[in-house]
Design a protein around this motif. Structure first.
Motif, mmCIF file in Angstrom:
data_model
loop_
_atom_site.group_PDB
_atom_site.id
_atom_site.type_symbol
_atom_site.label_atom_id
_atom_site.label_comp_id
_atom_site.label_asym_id
_atom_site.label_seq_id
_atom_site.Cartn_x
_atom_site.Cartn_y
_atom_site.Cartn_z
ATOM 1 N N GLY A 75 0.811 -1.217 0.000
ATOM 2 C CA GLY A 75 0.000 0.000 0.000
ATOM 3 C C GLY A 75 0.842 1.263 0.000
ATOM 4 O O GLY A 75 2.073 1.212 0.030
ATOM 5 N N HIS A 76 0.155 2.395 -0.012
ATOM 6 C CA HIS A 76 0.862 3.669 0.002
ATOM 7 C C HIS A 76 1.644 3.841 1.298
ATOM 8 O O HIS A 76 2.792 4.233 1.299
ATOM 9 C CB HIS A 76 -0.143 4.816 -0.168
ATOM 10 C CG HIS A 76 0.423 6.169 0.134
ATOM 11 N ND1 HIS A 76 1.528 6.662 -0.538
ATOM 12 C CD2 HIS A 76 0.070 7.105 1.053
ATOM 13 C CE1 HIS A 76 1.818 7.875 -0.044
ATOM 14 N NE2 HIS A 76 0.954 8.145 0.916
ATOM 15 N N PHE A 77 0.991 3.539 2.410
ATOM 16 C CA PHE A 77 1.662 3.593 3.715
ATOM 17 C C PHE A 77 1.400 2.280 4.414
ATOM 18 O O PHE A 77 0.525 1.503 4.000
ATOM 19 C CB PHE A 77 1.126 4.774 4.549
ATOM 20 C CG PHE A 77 -0.381 4.761 4.703
ATOM 21 C CD1 PHE A 77 -0.982 4.073 5.735
ATOM 22 C CD2 PHE A 77 -1.184 5.428 3.777
ATOM 23 C CE1 PHE A 77 -2.365 4.058 5.861
ATOM 24 C CE2 PHE A 77 -2.571 5.398 3.902
ATOM 25 C CZ PHE A 77 -3.165 4.710 4.948
ATOM 26 N N ILE A 78 2.160 2.038 5.447
ATOM 27 C CA ILE A 78 1.950 0.785 6.176
ATOM 28 C C ILE A 78 0.606 0.863 6.885
ATOM 29 O O ILE A 78 0.331 1.813 7.622
ATOM 30 C CB ILE A 78 3.079 0.541 7.195
ATOM 31 C CG1 ILE A 78 4.427 0.462 6.465
ATOM 32 C CG2 ILE A 78 2.815 -0.740 7.980
ATOM 33 C CD1 ILE A 78 5.605 0.306 7.390
ATOM 34 N N GLY A 79 -0.223 -0.146 6.629
ATOM 35 C CA GLY A 79 -1.559 -0.154 7.210
ATOM 36 C C GLY A 79 -2.633 0.272 6.221
ATOM 37 O O GLY A 79 -3.813 0.245 6.537
ATOM 38 N N ASP A 80 -2.188 0.686 5.033
ATOM 39 C CA ASP A 80 -3.137 1.094 3.989
ATOM 40 C C ASP A 80 -3.959 -0.129 3.561
ATOM 41 O O ASP A 80 -3.407 -1.107 3.062
ATOM 42 C CB ASP A 80 -2.310 1.629 2.802
ATOM 43 C CG ASP A 80 -3.180 2.072 1.638
ATOM 44 O OD1 ASP A 80 -4.405 1.928 1.728
ATOM 45 O OD2 ASP A 80 -2.608 2.561 0.653
ATOM 46 N N PRO A 81 -5.290 -0.109 3.749
ATOM 47 C CA PRO A 81 -6.093 -1.287 3.388
ATOM 48 C C PRO A 81 -6.231 -1.482 1.869
ATOM 49 O O PRO A 81 -6.712 -2.513 1.415
ATOM 50 C CB PRO A 81 -7.445 -0.983 4.038
ATOM 51 C CG PRO A 81 -7.489 0.493 4.217
ATOM 52 C CD PRO A 81 -6.079 0.956 4.361
ATOM 53 N N GLN A 82 -5.801 -0.523 1.090
ATOM 54 C CA GLN A 82 -5.815 -0.608 -0.380
ATOM 55 C C GLN A 82 -7.192 -0.945 -0.938
ATOM 56 O O GLN A 82 -7.325 -1.777 -1.841
ATOM 57 C CB GLN A 82 -4.782 -1.632 -0.876
ATOM 58 C CG GLN A 82 -3.352 -1.296 -0.465
ATOM 59 C CD GLN A 82 -2.343 -2.191 -1.143
ATOM 60 O OE1 GLN A 82 -2.074 -2.022 -2.330
ATOM 61 N NE2 GLN A 82 -1.820 -3.158 -0.420
ATOM 62 N N VAL A 83 -8.207 -0.287 -0.405
ATOM 63 C CA VAL A 83 -9.571 -0.543 -0.880
ATOM 64 C C VAL A 83 -9.733 -0.137 -2.347
ATOM 65 O O VAL A 83 -10.644 -0.582 -3.039
ATOM 66 C CB VAL A 83 -10.609 0.227 -0.038
ATOM 67 C CG1 VAL A 83 -10.690 -0.335 1.370
ATOM 68 C CG2 VAL A 83 -10.284 1.722 0.004
ATOM 69 N N TYR A 84 -8.823 0.691 -2.818
ATOM 70 C CA TYR A 84 -8.888 1.211 -4.177
ATOM 71 C C TYR A 84 -8.278 0.265 -5.200
ATOM 72 O O TYR A 84 -8.268 0.543 -6.385
ATOM 73 C CB TYR A 84 -8.138 2.558 -4.229
ATOM 74 C CG TYR A 84 -6.756 2.488 -3.599
ATOM 75 C CD1 TYR A 84 -5.665 2.017 -4.317
ATOM 76 C CD2 TYR A 84 -6.555 2.844 -2.262
ATOM 77 C CE1 TYR A 84 -4.414 1.919 -3.737
ATOM 78 C CE2 TYR A 84 -5.309 2.746 -1.671
ATOM 79 C CZ TYR A 84 -4.233 2.279 -2.421
ATOM 80 O OH TYR A 84 -2.999 2.166 -1.842
ATOM 81 N N ARG A 85 -7.752 -0.854 -4.742
ATOM 82 C CA ARG A 85 -6.929 -1.687 -5.620
ATOM 83 C C ARG A 85 -7.524 -3.085 -5.773
ATOM 84 O O ARG A 85 -7.937 -3.704 -4.785
ATOM 85 C CB ARG A 85 -5.536 -1.790 -4.999
ATOM 86 C CG ARG A 85 -4.457 -2.193 -5.967
ATOM 87 C CD ARG A 85 -3.102 -2.046 -5.285
ATOM 88 N NE ARG A 85 -2.030 -2.403 -6.203
ATOM 89 C CZ ARG A 85 -0.756 -2.435 -5.873
ATOM 90 N NH1 ARG A 85 -0.389 -2.129 -4.637
ATOM 91 N NH2 ARG A 85 0.154 -2.774 -6.759
ATOM 92 N N THR A 86 -7.566 -3.595 -6.989
ATOM 93 C CA THR A 86 -8.143 -4.921 -7.207
ATOM 94 C C THR A 86 -7.121 -6.006 -6.880
ATOM 95 O O THR A 86 -5.916 -5.767 -6.859
ATOM 96 C CB THR A 86 -8.561 -5.114 -8.679
ATOM 97 O OG1 THR A 86 -7.381 -5.024 -9.492
ATOM 98 C CG2 THR A 86 -9.563 -4.062 -9.120
ATOM 99 N N LYS A 87 -7.651 -7.201 -6.657
ATOM 100 C CA LYS A 87 -6.785 -8.340 -6.384
ATOM 101 C C LYS A 87 -5.926 -8.640 -7.613
ATOM 102 O O LYS A 87 -4.747 -8.973 -7.511
ATOM 103 C CB LYS A 87 -7.648 -9.556 -6.025
ATOM 104 C CG LYS A 87 -6.834 -10.733 -5.556
ATOM 105 C CD LYS A 87 -7.693 -11.910 -5.159
ATOM 106 C CE LYS A 87 -6.840 -13.118 -4.769
ATOM 107 N NZ LYS A 87 -5.998 -13.608 -5.866
ATOM 108 N N GLU A 88 -6.529 -8.474 -8.807
ATOM 109 C CA GLU A 88 -5.790 -8.737 -10.051
ATOM 110 C C GLU A 88 -4.555 -7.842 -10.138
ATOM 111 O O GLU A 88 -3.486 -8.276 -10.550
ATOM 112 C CB GLU A 88 -6.687 -8.497 -11.277
ATOM 113 C CG GLU A 88 -7.810 -9.507 -11.479
ATOM 114 C CD GLU A 88 -8.928 -9.380 -10.442
ATOM 115 O OE1 GLU A 88 -9.215 -8.239 -10.019
ATOM 116 O OE2 GLU A 88 -9.483 -10.418 -10.032
ATOM 117 N N ASP A 89 -4.757 -6.591 -9.757
ATOM 118 C CA ASP A 89 -3.637 -5.654 -9.840
ATOM 119 C C ASP A 89 -2.518 -6.059 -8.893
ATOM 120 O O ASP A 89 -1.346 -6.021 -9.244
ATOM 121 C CB ASP A 89 -4.125 -4.234 -9.516
ATOM 122 C CG ASP A 89 -3.042 -3.212 -9.738
ATOM 123 O OD1 ASP A 89 -2.819 -2.848 -10.909
ATOM 124 O OD2 ASP A 89 -2.382 -2.814 -8.755
#
Lengths: 325, 331
Positions: free
Chosen positions: B258-272
Motif C-alpha cells: 500500500g501507500h503507507f503501512i496499514g493502507d487497506p488498499q480498498v482502491y486496488r483490485t486483487k488482479e492488480d
C-alpha cells in the motif's frame, strides 16, 4: 566617503562578491541583458558572462530550488525574485526545503543561499506587485530575514548575507532604489541581528523598517518642532532580531511606535510589540502604537493606494498619541 | 560503525558486463532491502515506530540498479519512499533503522525520520516528503557540477505522481535548457497514493512523453529487470556526466504494497496486486540466476541477520535530549 544610491549599493556588493569568489553566481528573471527589472544587475552580464549572470525562465519554484541545490553542492548562489509577490510561487521551496534541510539532516547540510527580492507600494502597480510579505518569512525557523533601508546598510548586509551559511530572504524596496547615502570606501560587512539607532531621542522610540525608516525620520523632524524628542531605530534584520537594542531604547524613552508598510494585522510590528510588552512592561507610559497599511489589498487608483499605505503623517500622529498630544 | 558493505555491496567496474557474481551481489542487496522493509512493516504494526512509513516493496531493482551505477561523488534526492535508495547507496542498515527509531545514531540523527533520510557523505541530499520537492535541487546541484566542471551527476528519484506537479515541469525545462548534469529517475509504480495512473495523467503509460516535451533524452526501462535498470542508468549517468545534458529514465515498476503501512488498499483490485506480485524483481533475478534453494536461503539468512542486527542496534540507540530539538536550526 562616496555617495551612492541604494541600487548601486546592491550592485556593488553583488559585483565585489562575484569578483572575489568563483562560487558566487546570480540567477533570476531578466537579470542579464536587461539588467533586472529594477536595473540592479546592470553591467554584471558584461563583466561576468552568462554562466554567472543567468537569465532564467519564469519559474520561481525552479529558480529558488536550483539555488538550494547549488548551495547544497557548495556554491553561494544569489537568486533574484523580481517581485516579492512572486515569492509566493516559490514558498514551497523556501519554507519546506531551504529552511529545513539543515535541520532535517541533523546538521549535515548547509544551504548558503541568498534570495533577493523587492516590493512595495507608492507607484500604483496594483495588488499583485506591491505587497510587503516580510512577516510571513520571519515566521519560519531556519530562515534569516533582512530588510535594509539605506545604501550603506544594504551593501554591508548583502555582503554578510552572501557569506552566511543559512538561507536568507533579503528584502529591498522599490522606492528606496534611488535613495542616496554615504558608504564606506570598502565594503564593511554588517552583522545580522544588529539594529541601528539612526536618530537619538528621549520621549519616544520609533522602531521602523524599510521605507518607513525614512518616513519615521520625517515624522521625527516634525515632532521635534513640536517639542517631542524621537529616537528612530531600524532593526535591519528581522530574524535574528536585536531585541536588546530595541528594549534598551524603550526603557529609556518609555514609549514606542512600530512602523512598516505591510498591513498591521499580524505584521512584524506585532512581534516587536509583544517583545516590548514582555521585556519592558514596567517602563511603558503609553500603549505601543502600530503603524502599517490598512487591511486591504493594494488598490490601483493612486488616491486609494495612498489611502491604504502609511505615511510620515501617520507615524507623527502615532508619536503624538504616545505623548498625549 | 563497522562496515557490512564489502560483502553485500559490489563495486562494479565501469562498463563491465554484469557477470553472475555481480548479479548475485545485486540480489543480496535487493534481498536486504526487502527484508529490511518487511521488518519495518512488522515493527510499525506492532506500534514500535513513531510517525508513519512508506515502503517500496517491489521496487528494489530500481534502487539497486540506479545506485550501483552511480559513482562516488554523485548525489541524489529521494522521496518519501526512500529506504531502498538510501540502503542501496551504502548507508549502513543500522543507521537507517536507528533513524526510524528516532535515535541519535540514525543517519539524520533523529531529526528526519523515514521521510527525511540523509547521508551527505554518500551523496544523499535528502529524502523529501513533498512530492517533487527534490527535483529543483538536483537541477541546481547538476548546474553546480557543470559550473565547476566536476565529473559528478545529481540524480532525482520520484514517482509517476510527481509528474503533475509544477516543480517537475520547471525542473525538466531548466535542466534541459542549461544542460545540467542531472538524471531524472521516474519510478512509475502506477499509483499516486491511491490514485491510479490513468486517473492522474493522460500519458501515464508512457511517461517519456513528458521528457520529450522538454526535448530531453529519455530511456524506457523495465524496472523489474535489474540488468536493464543498471545498463540504462550507466548510459544516462555517462551522458549527463559528459555534459551533454540531463536524461529522463522512464522506469516501469510496481508498488506491491500500500501507500503507507496499514493502507487497506480498498482502491486496488486483487488482479492488480497479483500482477505486481508476478513481477517481483527478486523472483525474476533469482530465476535468471537459476539459484537453488540452498543458495537463495543462505542469501536470505544473511539478509535477515543484517536486519536483525540493525533492529537490535536501533533499539539500543541513544534517545536525543528534548532540548536537542533546538539545535541545527541555523548553521
Amino acid at each position: 566617503m562616496p555617495e551612492i544610491t541604494y541600487r548601486e549599493a546592491v550592485r556593488d556588493a553583488l559585483g565585489k562578491a562575484m569578483r572575489k569568489d568563483e562560487d558566487v553566481f546570480i540567477m533570476g528573471e531578466d537579470i542579464a541583458e536587461m539588467g533586472g527589472s529594477m536595473a540592479v544587475t546592470q553591467g554584471l552580464l558584461e563583466e561576468f558572462g552568462p554562466e554567472r549572470v543567468r537569465n532564467t525562465p519564469i519559474s520561481e519554484m525552479a529558480i529558488v530550488g536550483a539555488g538550494i541545490g547549488a548551495a547544497m553542492a557548495g556554491m553561494r548562489p544569489i537568486v533574484e525574485i523580481m517581485y516579492e509577490d512572486f515569492l509566493t510561487l516559490s514558498l514551497e521551496q523556501i519554507v519546506n526545503q531551504a529552511a529545513k534541510h539543515r535541520y532535517m539532516s541533523g546538521g549535515q547540510l548547509t544551504v548558503p543561499l541568498t534570495i533577493r527580492t523587492q516590493g512595495g507600494a507608492g507607484w500604483s502597480p496594483g495588488a499583485q506587485h506591491a505587497q510587503q510579505l516580510e512577516a510571513w518569512l520571519v515566521h519560519v525557523p531556519g530562515l534569516k530575514v533582512v530588510y535594509p533601508s539605506t545604501p550603506e546598510d544594504v551593501r554591508g548586509l548583502l555582503w554578510t548575507s552572501i557569506y552566511d551559511d543559512n538561507p536568507i530572504i533579503f528584502f529591498e524596496h522599490r522606492l528606496l532604489y534611488p535613495v542616496k547615502g554615504d558608504v564606506p570606501e570598502e565594503i564593511e560587512p554588517i552583522p545580522l541581528g544588529k539594529a541601528r539607532t539612526i536618530r537619538e531621542g528621549t520621549d519616544v522610540t520609533v522602531i521602523a523598517i524599510g521605507p518607513l525608516v525614512h518616513r519615521a525620520l520625517d515624522a521625527a523632524k516634525q515632532a521635534e518642532d513640536e517639542g517631542i524628542s524621537v529616537e528612530v531605530i531600524d532593526p535591519r534584520t528581522l530574524q535574528p532580531l536585536d531585541e536588546d537594542s530595541i528594549v534598551a531604547s524603550v526603557k529609556k524613552t518609555n514609549r514606542a511606535v512600530v512602523a512598516h508598510e505591510a498591513v498591521t494585522r499580524m505584521g512584524f510590528g506585532a512581534e516587536v510589540t509583544s517583545v516590548l510588552q514582555y521585556k519592558a512592561f514596567d517602563y511603558l507610559d503609553a500603549p505601543i502604537e502600530r503603524v502599517g497599511a490598512k487591511f486591504a489589498p493594494l488598490a490601483f487608483a493612486p488616491v486609494m493606494e495612498q489611502f491604504i499605505i502609511p505615511h510620515a503623517e501617520d507615524v507623527l500622529a502615532a508619536i503624538k498619541r504616545t505623548v498625549g498630544k | 560503525m563497522e562496515t557490512y558493505t564489502a560483502r553485500v555491496m559490489a563495486k562494479v567496474e565501469k562498463k563491465r558486463a554484469l557477470n553472475d557474481e555481480t548479479l548475485r551481489d545485486f540480489l543480496r542487496e535487493m534481498l536486504l532491502i526487502r527484508r529490511f522493509e518487511e521488518k519495518v512493516e512488522e515493527q510499525f504494526r506492532a506500534g514500535e515506530l513513531p510517525g508513519f512509513l512508506h515502503v517500496a516493496i517491489g521496487q528494489e531493482a530500481v534502487a539497486v540498479g540506479v545506485c550501483q551505477a552511480m559513482e562516488e561523488g554523485d548525489v541524489f534526492a529521494s522521496t518519501h519512499r526512500a529506504h531502498g535508495h538510501t540502503l542501496a547507496r551504502g548507508t549502513h542498515p543500522n543507521a537507517v533503522m536507528a533513524e526510524l527509531y528516532g535515535k541519535m545514531e540514525g543517519c539524520s540523527h533523529g531529526y528526519g525520520g523515514s521521510m527525511h533520510l540523509y547521508d551527505v557523505e554518500r551523496g544523499n541530499y535528502g529524502a523529501n516528503a513533498v512530492i517533487g520537492g527534490g527535483l529543483p535541487h538536483v537541477t541546481g546541484a547538476g548546474l553546480a557540477f557543470k559550473l565547476r566542471d566536476e565529473p559528478r551527476v545529481a540524480v532525482a528519484f520520484f514517482g509517476d505522481g510527481a509528474t503533475n506537479i509544477g516543480t517537475f515541469h520547471e525542473s525538466l525545462n531548466l535542466a534541459q535548457l542549461w544542460k545540467t548534469k542531472t538524471v531524472f529517475v521516474c519510478e512509475n509504480n502506477h499509483w499516486a497514493e491511491s490514485t491510479p495512473g490513468w486517473q492522474h495523467s493522460p500519458v501515464w503509460d508512457d511517461m517519456s512523453k513528458r521528457a520529450l516535451a522538454y526535448d530531453m533524452r529519455s530511456i524506457k526501462v523495465d524496472g523489474q529487470d535489474i540488468q536493464a535498470v543498471f545498463d540504462a542508468s550507466q548510459e544516462a549517468l555517462e551522458h549527463a556526466r559528459s555534459g551533454e545534458g540531463p536524461v529522463f529514465l522512464d522506469v516501469e515498476t510496481y508498488r506491491m504494497h500500500g501507500h503507507f503501512i496499514g493502507d487497506p488498499q480498498v482502491y486496488r483490485t486483487k488482479e492488480d496486486r497479483d500482477e505486481a506480485a508476478q513481477n517481483d524483481p527478486i523472483v525474476r533475478l533469482r530465476e535468471r540466476l537459476a539459484l537453488g534453494d540452498d543458495e537463495f536461503e543462505s542469501f536470505d539468512a544473511q539478509a535477515h541477520e543484517i536486519v536483525d542486527a540493525a533492529l537490535e542496534f536501533a533499539k539500543n540507540g541513544t534517545d536525543p535530549q528534548p532540548e536537542d530539538a533546538l539545535k541545527n536550526v541555523y548553521a
